[in-house]
Write a protein that holds these residues in place. Structure first.
Motif, PDB file in Angstrom:
ATOM      1  N   ASP A 131     -18.526  42.413 -10.622  1.00  0.00           N
ATOM      2  CA  ASP A 131     -18.607  43.652 -11.393  1.00  0.00           C
ATOM      3  C   ASP A 131     -19.976  44.300 -11.302  1.00  0.00           C
ATOM      4  O   ASP A 131     -20.182  45.404 -11.797  1.00  0.00           O
ATOM      5  CB  ASP A 131     -18.251  43.396 -12.861  1.00  0.00           C
ATOM      6  N   ILE A 132     -20.940  43.602 -10.682  1.00  0.00           N
ATOM      7  CA  ILE A 132     -22.276  44.165 -10.456  1.00  0.00           C
ATOM      8  C   ILE A 132     -22.529  44.143  -8.951  1.00  0.00           C
ATOM      9  O   ILE A 132     -22.997  43.156  -8.385  1.00  0.00           O
ATOM     10  CB  ILE A 132     -23.366  43.378 -11.208  1.00  0.00           C
ATOM     11  N   SER A 134     -24.219  46.767  -7.229  1.00  0.00           N
ATOM     12  CA  SER A 134     -25.467  47.436  -6.870  1.00  0.00           C
ATOM     13  C   SER A 134     -26.174  47.824  -8.167  1.00  0.00           C
ATOM     14  O   SER A 134     -25.605  47.689  -9.265  1.00  0.00           O
ATOM     15  CB  SER A 134     -25.192  48.670  -6.001  1.00  0.00           C
ATOM     16  N   LYS A 136     -26.712  50.493  -9.841  1.00  0.00           N
ATOM     17  CA  LYS A 136     -26.087  51.422 -10.791  1.00  0.00           C
ATOM     18  C   LYS A 136     -25.143  50.706 -11.753  1.00  0.00           C
ATOM     19  O   LYS A 136     -24.883  51.186 -12.857  1.00  0.00           O
ATOM     20  CB  LYS A 136     -25.358  52.534 -10.050  1.00  0.00           C
ATOM     21  N   ASP A 137     -24.660  49.529 -11.339  1.00  0.00           N
ATOM     22  CA  ASP A 137     -23.757  48.763 -12.196  1.00  0.00           C
ATOM     23  C   ASP A 137     -24.501  48.044 -13.326  1.00  0.00           C
ATOM     24  O   ASP A 137     -23.870  47.382 -14.161  1.00  0.00           O
ATOM     25  CB  ASP A 137     -22.984  47.735 -11.361  1.00  0.00           C
ATOM     26  N   ASP A 139     -26.201  49.696 -15.563  1.00  0.00           N
ATOM     27  CA  ASP A 139     -26.128  50.565 -16.739  1.00  0.00           C
ATOM     28  C   ASP A 139     -25.322  49.870 -17.837  1.00  0.00           C
ATOM     29  O   ASP A 139     -24.227  49.325 -17.582  1.00  0.00           O
ATOM     30  CB  ASP A 139     -25.449  51.893 -16.387  1.00  0.00           C
ATOM     31  N   ARG A 141     -25.950  47.169 -19.325  1.00  0.00           N
ATOM     32  CA  ARG A 141     -26.066  45.708 -19.304  1.00  0.00           C
ATOM     33  C   ARG A 141     -27.304  45.266 -20.083  1.00  0.00           C
ATOM     34  O   ARG A 141     -28.072  46.078 -20.596  1.00  0.00           O
ATOM     35  CB  ARG A 141     -26.148  45.202 -17.867  1.00  0.00           C
ATOM     36  N   GLY A 164     -27.195  55.637 -11.030  1.00  0.00           N
ATOM     37  CA  GLY A 164     -26.940  55.303 -12.422  1.00  0.00           C
ATOM     38  C   GLY A 164     -27.806  56.131 -13.362  1.00  0.00           C
ATOM     39  O   GLY A 164     -28.577  56.992 -12.935  1.00  0.00           O
TER      40      GLY A 164
END
Length: 342
Positions: A131-132, A134, A136-137, A139, A141, A164
């Motif tokens: 689910d992560i 790069s 931008k993922d 954000d 977290r 992101g």
């Protein structure tokens, strides 16, 4: 617990306290046993592969050949640039960011050598986190951080560069950051690739990393050697002898990492539980981080200083001696010098 090496981007390690008296005692003892000509070098952490060139120079007699009496001061929790600015050490290991913050605030310190030419850290997440994919993922977290005033702005910019928003929750965990990420209490941290990255593999807890420069962020010197500028002016010949002997040590560490790792281990008996980690770490540094395009160790460029330190200025993070934010961008050429290199 992963060994956190401060000679990376971070300068502040929350939750790890060592009495300031350690340095005071060491300096006092050094004054009793050494002449006024002793050159004192402050470590930023317990001995590790960021320091290999220093111990190579000591072990192989490079300092002695130059007629220098060098004392390596033990790590304590006082920032190295503070120690050097106060004159309690003539030189010490710092980071590009810490060196920038210190000089901007009025410290009489200047970078004289860059043992690592590039970032040696990466944004780390637990391997298998599909689910992560790069930055931008990241954000929304949770970031397990260290309290460095520049670290969050750097991460935000990397995330924004990837598309992101740069919005995340930050908790200061210091040496517990890696464990928090792997246990799921936090989503990402910043790991030192040539130590924690290797250590994670040894422990069977692999991570995956995003590298700053892959996402449009400027390159930085992972560590630098800062000097007391007043002492340099008063002792130009001794300064040149010391820096060149130190450069020779780091060059040897880059050219023959296995032999250099053995020097580091022998100089610090009992300091390393995993000696293979030391060897692999030094190999990685030598292969990826220590040499410039010409194969030389230690050089610095105005372009790189202006890129990374300029980002800190443009982000409003730098303050002057009065504690107020800088209103004019510094002349970055005054923050470093190659004058004493061989």
């Amino acid at each position: 617990m992963a060994r956190r090496m401060i000679g990376r981007v971070h300068r502040i390690l929350a939750g790890f306290v060592v009495a300031i008296a350690v340095l005071s005692t060491a300096t006092a003892c050094g004054s009793d046993s050494a002449s006024d000509d002793t050159i004192r070098f402050a470590l930023d952490w317990t001995p590790n592969t960021n320091h290999t060139g220093l111990f190579v120079a000591q072990q192989r007699g490079f300092f002695a050949e130059s007629g220098l009496d060098v004392e390596i001061l033990p790590y304590n929790n006082t920032a190295v640039d503070t120690v050097v600015d106060a004159g309690n050490a003539q030189f010490g290991i710092s980071t590009h960011n810490s060196s920038t913050f210190s000089r901007a605030s009025g410290a009489h310190t200047i970078s004289v050598l860059a043992p690592l030419q590039r970032w040696a850290t990466g944004i780390g997440v637990r391997a298998g986190r599909d689910d992560i994919a790069s930055p931008k993922d990241l954000d929304g977290r949770t970031y397990a951080g260290f309290g460095d005033p520049g670290e969050e702005e750097t991460l935000k910019q990397v995330i924004r560069n990837d598309g992101g928003t740069g919005d995340f929750t930050s908790v200061t965990l210091g040496t517990s950051a890696y464990e928090a990420v792997y246990s799921g209490r936090a989503d990402f941290t910043v790991s030192y690739l040539a130590w924690e990255g290797i250590e994670a593999e040894h422990h069977g807890t692999p991570m995956k990393y995003f590298h700053y420069t892959d996402f449009g962020f400027p390159e930085a010197y992972a560590i630098v050697v800062d000097a007391n500028e007043d002492w340099l002016a008063e002792n130009p010949e001794r300064a040149a002898k010391f820096v060149r002997a130190l450069q020779r040590g780091y060059q040897a560490a880059a050219d023959d990492p296995d032999a250099a790792a053995r020097d580091l281990i022998e100089a610090n008996p009992g300091a390393f539980n995993d000696e293979q980690l030391v060897i692999e770490s030094q190999r990685m540094l030598a292969d990826r981080y220590m040499k410039d395009a010409d194969g030389k160790v230690g050089t610095q460029t105005l372009e790189q200083w202006a890129g990374n330190s300029g980002f800190l200025y443009r982000s409003g993070l730098l303050t002057g001696p009065d504690g107020a934010p800088l209103t004019a961008e510094p002349d970055w050429s005054t923050y470093f010098t190659n004058e004493y290199l061989g």
